[in-house]
Scaffold this motif. Structure first.
Motif, PDB file in Angstrom:
ATOM      1  N   THR A  41       0.839  -1.205   0.000  1.00  6.21           N
ATOM      2  CA  THR A  41       0.000   0.000   0.000  1.00  6.21           C
ATOM      3  C   THR A  41       0.871   1.251   0.000  1.00  6.21           C
ATOM      4  O   THR A  41       0.596   2.216  -0.724  1.00  6.21           O
ATOM      5  CB  THR A  41      -0.930   0.010   1.229  1.00  6.21           C
ATOM      6  N   GLU A  42       1.927   1.239   0.810  1.00  3.37           N
ATOM      7  CA  GLU A  42       2.826   2.396   0.874  1.00  3.37           C
ATOM      8  C   GLU A  42       3.535   2.595  -0.459  1.00  3.37           C
ATOM      9  O   GLU A  42       3.704   3.732  -0.926  1.00  3.37           O
ATOM     10  CB  GLU A  42       3.845   2.203   1.994  1.00  3.37           C
ATOM     11  N   LEU A  78       3.299   5.952  -2.838  1.00  2.00           N
ATOM     12  CA  LEU A  78       4.429   6.739  -3.318  1.00  2.00           C
ATOM     13  C   LEU A  78       4.385   6.917  -4.828  1.00  2.00           C
ATOM     14  O   LEU A  78       4.663   7.992  -5.354  1.00  2.00           O
ATOM     15  CB  LEU A  78       5.750   6.073  -2.923  1.00  2.00           C
ATOM     16  N   ILE A  79       4.050   5.841  -5.521  1.00  2.00           N
ATOM     17  CA  ILE A  79       3.998   5.894  -6.985  1.00  2.00           C
ATOM     18  C   ILE A  79       2.911   6.865  -7.441  1.00  2.00           C
ATOM     19  O   ILE A  79       3.104   7.653  -8.373  1.00  2.00           O
ATOM     20  CB  ILE A  79       3.775   4.485  -7.568  1.00  2.00           C
ATOM     21  N   LEU A 125      -4.807  16.340   3.259  1.00  2.00           N
ATOM     22  CA  LEU A 125      -4.665  14.896   3.446  1.00  2.00           C
ATOM     23  C   LEU A 125      -3.201  14.457   3.414  1.00  2.00           C
ATOM     24  O   LEU A 125      -2.903  13.283   3.217  1.00  2.00           O
ATOM     25  CB  LEU A 125      -5.451  14.145   2.371  1.00  2.00           C
ATOM     26  N   GLY A 126      -2.271  15.420   3.631  1.00  2.00           N
ATOM     27  CA  GLY A 126      -0.859  15.107   3.459  1.00  2.00           C
ATOM     28  C   GLY A 126      -0.177  14.432   4.628  1.00  2.00           C
ATOM     29  O   GLY A 126       1.008  14.090   4.535  1.00  2.00           O
ATOM     30  N   ASN A 127      -0.890  14.221   5.725  1.00  2.00           N
ATOM     31  CA  ASN A 127      -0.238  13.649   6.903  1.00  2.00           C
ATOM     32  C   ASN A 127       0.358  12.265   6.657  1.00  2.00           C
ATOM     33  O   ASN A 127       1.282  11.849   7.351  1.00  2.00           O
ATOM     34  CB  ASN A 127      -1.226  13.583   8.075  1.00  2.00           C
ATOM     35  N   GLU A 128      -0.177  11.551   5.683  1.00  2.00           N
ATOM     36  CA  GLU A 128       0.351  10.216   5.364  1.00  2.00           C
ATOM     37  C   GLU A 128       1.813  10.278   4.925  1.00  2.00           C
ATOM     38  O   GLU A 128       2.543   9.307   5.061  1.00  2.00           O
ATOM     39  CB  GLU A 128      -0.489   9.559   4.265  1.00  2.00           C
ATOM     40  N   PHE A 129       2.244  11.443   4.404  1.00  2.00           N
ATOM     41  CA  PHE A 129       3.624  11.576   3.947  1.00  2.00           C
ATOM     42  C   PHE A 129       4.630  11.480   5.103  1.00  2.00           C
ATOM     43  O   PHE A 129       5.805  11.243   4.885  1.00  2.00           O
ATOM     44  CB  PHE A 129       3.831  12.894   3.195  1.00  2.00           C
ATOM     45  N   GLY A 130       4.171  11.708   6.321  1.00  2.00           N
ATOM     46  CA  GLY A 130       5.054  11.611   7.470  1.00  2.00           C
ATOM     47  C   GLY A 130       5.149  10.221   8.063  1.00  2.00           C
ATOM     48  O   GLY A 130       5.933   9.983   8.988  1.00  2.00           O
TER      49      GLY A 130
END
Length: 309
Positions: free
Chosen positions: A159-160, A164-165, A181-186
């Motif tokens: 999933t990660e 990224l792709i 919704l950018g918190n997933e980048f951390g």
């Protein structure tokens, strides 16, 4: 400058191994010139002043083995004796300091700062572009460039990896930013830190080219010593490179994240207990983790060095 310093340390270690003394002149034509350093070589036992000291020469044998290990594993503490040895190796370079962080509360605070930095980095257009060009997204890119970060060397869930792709496309990422919704980048930095036995920070007393060069020397020795101790070593230094923009008062193309960056740096300095004479240049994590099955390729010598006889 960090890279040049690291490369020079390899050169000095190898020269010592094959029986030569080395004399280094840094910025022989001035700091603004492209010539960073020149080296003179002498046979051993020649009486020459200013030669490089013979410190930790045994680390030369770990140069071929040195790599970035991003594997995630169950958190295990790093022995105090090992951390002391790594600190001794690093601080053998003039004016360089190394701080380790093992306190859970301190690490959690650093983790939160880095996660926020990652969000800023990925949702700023120029930083996002750097990210896209740093990753090698397929085997063809890996073979052709022999540099950057092979996506297969990052410990990702399916999933990660898919995320990224997808995030590679700026049109997607800018909407992620717009929708908050950018918190997933951390998430990746958080996971890496949570599996670490210690975090480390290389520090210099002043923001200048010479200190960064010497910092590169110390980082290479540190990395080799960590390899010697069979520890996973991973740079976590996006924050350090962005914080450098503050010291350099250069916010070109990152004006939209300037205020957040300054706020986070002030918090970072408090958490890491840095005073006004301590400038961080390189953050990394240490862990006990299995050796990567897939390793980054190295450039061919002829693509890096030119020889004249």
């Amino acid at each position: 400058m960090l890279s040049f310093g690291a490369a020079s340390e390899n050169l000095i270690l190898k020269a010592h191994e094959i029986g030569y003394e080395v004399k280094t002149e840094l910025f022989p034509l001035g700091v603004e010139n492209d010539l960073i350093a020149s080296f003179e070589f002498f046979k051993k036992n020649e009486s020459i002043s200013g030669i490089e000291p013979h410190l930790f020469n045994h680390l030369i044998s770990y140069v071929p083995k040195r790599l970035t290990n991003r594997n995630l594993s169950k958190k295990q503490p790093i022995e105090v004796e090992t951390l002391s040895y790594l600190k001794e190796v690093t601080e053998s370079t003039h004016k360089i300091q190394l701080k380790f962080f093992t306190n859970p509360e301190q690490i959690d605070s650093i983790k939160a700062i880095l996660a926020e930095i990652d969000v800023l980095y990925m949702t700023n257009k120029i930083c996002h572009s750097h990210f896209v060009h740093e990753i090698r997204w397929n085997n063809k890119e890996v073979e052709e460039s022999r540099d950057g970060i092979d996506i297969n060397t990052i410990d990702l869930t399916p999933t990660e990896r898919a995320g990224l792709i997808v995030a590679k496309n700026w049109n997607v990422t800018k909407h992620i930013k717009k929708w908050n919704l950018g918190n997933e980048f951390g998430k990746l930095s958080k996971k890496a830190i949570e599996s670490s036995g210690a975090l480390g920070l290389v520090i210099v007393p002043k923001f200048n080219a010479e200190n960064y060069f010497n910092g590169g020397i110390s980082i290479q020795k540190l990395w080799l010593a960590a390899t010697e101790k069979q520890l996973a070593f991973q740079p976590m230094s996006i924050s350090s490179f962005l914080f450098t923009r503050i010291s350099d008062n250069n916010f070109d193309e990152i004006e939209d994240i300037k205020d957040d960056l300054v706020r986070l740096y002030n918090h970072f300095k408090i958490v890491c207990e840095l005073n006004e004479n301590q400038h961080d240049i390189f953050l990394f994590r240490l862990a006990k983790a299995p050796e990567p099955k897939i390793k980054a390729l190295r450039r061919f010598t002829e693509d890096v060095l030119m020889y004249e006889e």
